[in-house]
Scaffold this active site. Sequence first.
Site, PDB file in Angstrom:
ATOM      1  CE1 TYR A 247      -0.291 -70.424  15.069  1.00 21.80           C
ATOM      2  CE2 TYR A 247       0.687 -71.453  13.132  1.00 21.80           C
ATOM      3  CZ  TYR A 247       0.802 -70.635  14.245  1.00 21.80           C
ATOM      4  OH  TYR A 247       1.994 -70.020  14.544  1.00 21.80           O
TER       5      TYR A 247
ATOM      6  CG  PHE B 103      -5.608 -64.209  11.019  1.00 29.23           C
ATOM      7  CD1 PHE B 103      -4.819 -65.243  11.518  1.00 29.23           C
ATOM      8  CD2 PHE B 103      -6.474 -63.563  11.898  1.00 29.23           C
ATOM      9  CE1 PHE B 103      -4.892 -65.626  12.849  1.00 29.23           C
ATOM     10  CE2 PHE B 103      -6.557 -63.941  13.236  1.00 29.23           C
ATOM     11  CZ  PHE B 103      -5.767 -64.979  13.710  1.00 29.23           C
TER      12      PHE B 103
ATOM     13  NE  ARG C  76       2.297 -65.632  24.300  1.00 28.90           N
ATOM     14  CZ  ARG C  76       1.547 -65.708  23.187  1.00 28.90           C
ATOM     15  NH1 ARG C  76       1.790 -66.643  22.276  1.00 28.90           N
ATOM     16  NH2 ARG C  76       0.586 -64.863  22.962  1.00 28.90           N
TER      17      ARG C  76
ATOM     18  CB  THR D 295       0.275 -60.953  18.259  1.00 30.70           C
ATOM     19  OG1 THR D 295      -0.011 -61.799  19.371  1.00 30.70           O
ATOM     20  CG2 THR D 295       0.003 -61.669  16.957  1.00 30.70           C
TER      21      THR D 295
ATOM     22  NE  ARG E 244       5.565 -62.878  17.801  1.00 27.44           N
ATOM     23  CZ  ARG E 244       4.502 -63.489  18.312  1.00 27.44           C
ATOM     24  NH1 ARG E 244       3.829 -62.926  19.301  1.00 27.44           N
ATOM     25  NH2 ARG E 244       4.108 -64.653  17.835  1.00 27.44           N
TER      26      ARG E 244
ATOM     27  CG  HIS F  37       4.158 -70.673  18.027  1.00 26.32           C
ATOM     28  ND1 HIS F  37       2.865 -70.224  18.125  1.00 26.32           N
ATOM     29  CD2 HIS F  37       4.254 -71.750  18.845  1.00 26.32           C
ATOM     30  CE1 HIS F  37       2.196 -71.012  18.955  1.00 26.32           C
ATOM     31  NE2 HIS F  37       3.013 -71.954  19.414  1.00 26.32           N
TER      32      HIS F  37
ATOM     33  CD  GLU G 271       1.148 -74.492  20.738  1.00 24.81           C
ATOM     34  OE1 GLU G 271       2.249 -74.093  21.195  1.00 24.81           O
ATOM     35  OE2 GLU G 271       0.166 -73.750  20.588  1.00 24.81           O
TER      36      GLU G 271
HETATM   37  P1  IDP Z   1       0.504 -65.322  19.008  1.00 31.47           P
HETATM   38  O1  IDP Z   1       1.402 -65.956  17.962  1.00 31.47           O
HETATM   39  O2  IDP Z   1       1.116 -64.080  19.589  1.00 31.47           O
HETATM   40  O3  IDP Z   1       0.046 -66.297  20.051  1.00 31.47           O
HETATM   41  P2  IDP Z   1      -2.175 -65.510  17.889  1.00 31.47           P
HETATM   42  O4  IDP Z   1      -3.268 -64.518  18.090  1.00 31.47           O
HETATM   43  O5  IDP Z   1      -2.295 -66.844  18.533  1.00 31.47           O
HETATM   44  O6  IDP Z   1      -0.805 -64.790  18.251  1.00 31.47           O
HETATM   45  O7  IDP Z   1      -2.067 -65.718  16.315  1.00 31.47           O
HETATM   46  C1  IDP Z   1      -1.255 -66.745  15.781  1.00 31.47           C
HETATM   47  C2  IDP Z   1      -0.495 -66.201  14.624  1.00 31.47           C
HETATM   48  O8  IDP Z   1      -1.407 -65.842  13.578  1.00 31.47           O
HETATM   49  C3  IDP Z   1       0.273 -64.895  14.903  1.00 31.47           C
HETATM   50  O9  IDP Z   1       1.521 -65.090  15.503  1.00 31.47           O
HETATM   51  C4  IDP Z   1       0.402 -64.313  13.515  1.00 31.47           C
HETATM   52  O10 IDP Z   1       1.434 -64.976  12.771  1.00 31.47           O
HETATM   53  C5  IDP Z   1      -0.953 -64.694  12.901  1.00 31.47           C
HETATM   54  N1  IDP Z   1      -1.952 -63.634  13.072  1.00 31.47           N
HETATM   55  C6  IDP Z   1      -2.596 -63.296  14.218  1.00 31.47           C
HETATM   56  N2  IDP Z   1      -3.471 -62.300  14.015  1.00 31.47           N
HETATM   57  C7  IDP Z   1      -3.396 -62.014  12.712  1.00 31.47           C
HETATM   58  C8  IDP Z   1      -4.073 -61.051  11.882  1.00 31.47           C
HETATM   59  O11 IDP Z   1      -4.939 -60.281  12.327  1.00 31.47           O
HETATM   60  N3  IDP Z   1      -3.710 -61.039  10.565  1.00 31.47           N
HETATM   61  C9  IDP Z   1      -2.780 -61.887  10.062  1.00 31.47           C
HETATM   62  N4  IDP Z   1      -2.110 -62.801  10.786  1.00 31.47           N
HETATM   63  C10 IDP Z   1      -2.423 -62.856  12.109  1.00 31.47           C
HETATM   64 MG    MG Z   2      -1.237 -67.935  19.950  1.00 35.87          MG
END
Ligand code: IDP
Ligand code: MG
Length: 155
Positions: free
Chosen positions: A49, A57, A85, A91, A102, A115, A126
Amino acid sequence: MDRTFVAIKPDGVKRGLIGNIIRRIEHKGYKIVALKMLQPTLEIAEKHYAEHKGKPFYQSLINYITSGPIVAMVVEGKNVIEGMRHMMGSTVPNDAQVGTIRADFAQTKEFNTIHGSDCCESAHREIAIYFKPEELCENWKTMMEYVWENMPEEV
Ligand code: IDP
Ligand code: MG
């Protein structure tokens, strides 16, 4: 063939969703070429990450992903990055289409069960974090591959 990195996150594992999620991936016709359960270390979580470092976050995300075992996979298929996806959904689970993983299994964006890499470059990066090249099983065919081989030429 395209490849992506997929992980069933700790909430998915703890809730007994491993089989259900893998079933969806297999039923889609995708080929799982590597799979393992592991407890992510802090080092692995921070590498995975890295793009989110500094965001509000970030720390809770690291705590979440290191809070229990995950199931890590390399999944292969036509346009699989986009396809996974799509199967995962947005998300934020309440924004995800009903029928996606989800939407069906998660309630919050913090704990959203799965993920999947968001582009080809992320997939390469990754996969290399979680798997050594020799851990990928490549010399076998799925039923889907036999189907593709017997389909008419794509136009
Ligand atoms: P993704 O998993 O759909 O690609 P990303 O924006 O890359 O989403 O964020 C990675 C992970 O971080 C998310 O799957 C979620 O677990 C966490 N996450 C993303 N945005 C937030 C937030 O605003 N608050 C808390 N956790 C978040
Ligand atoms: Mg992501």
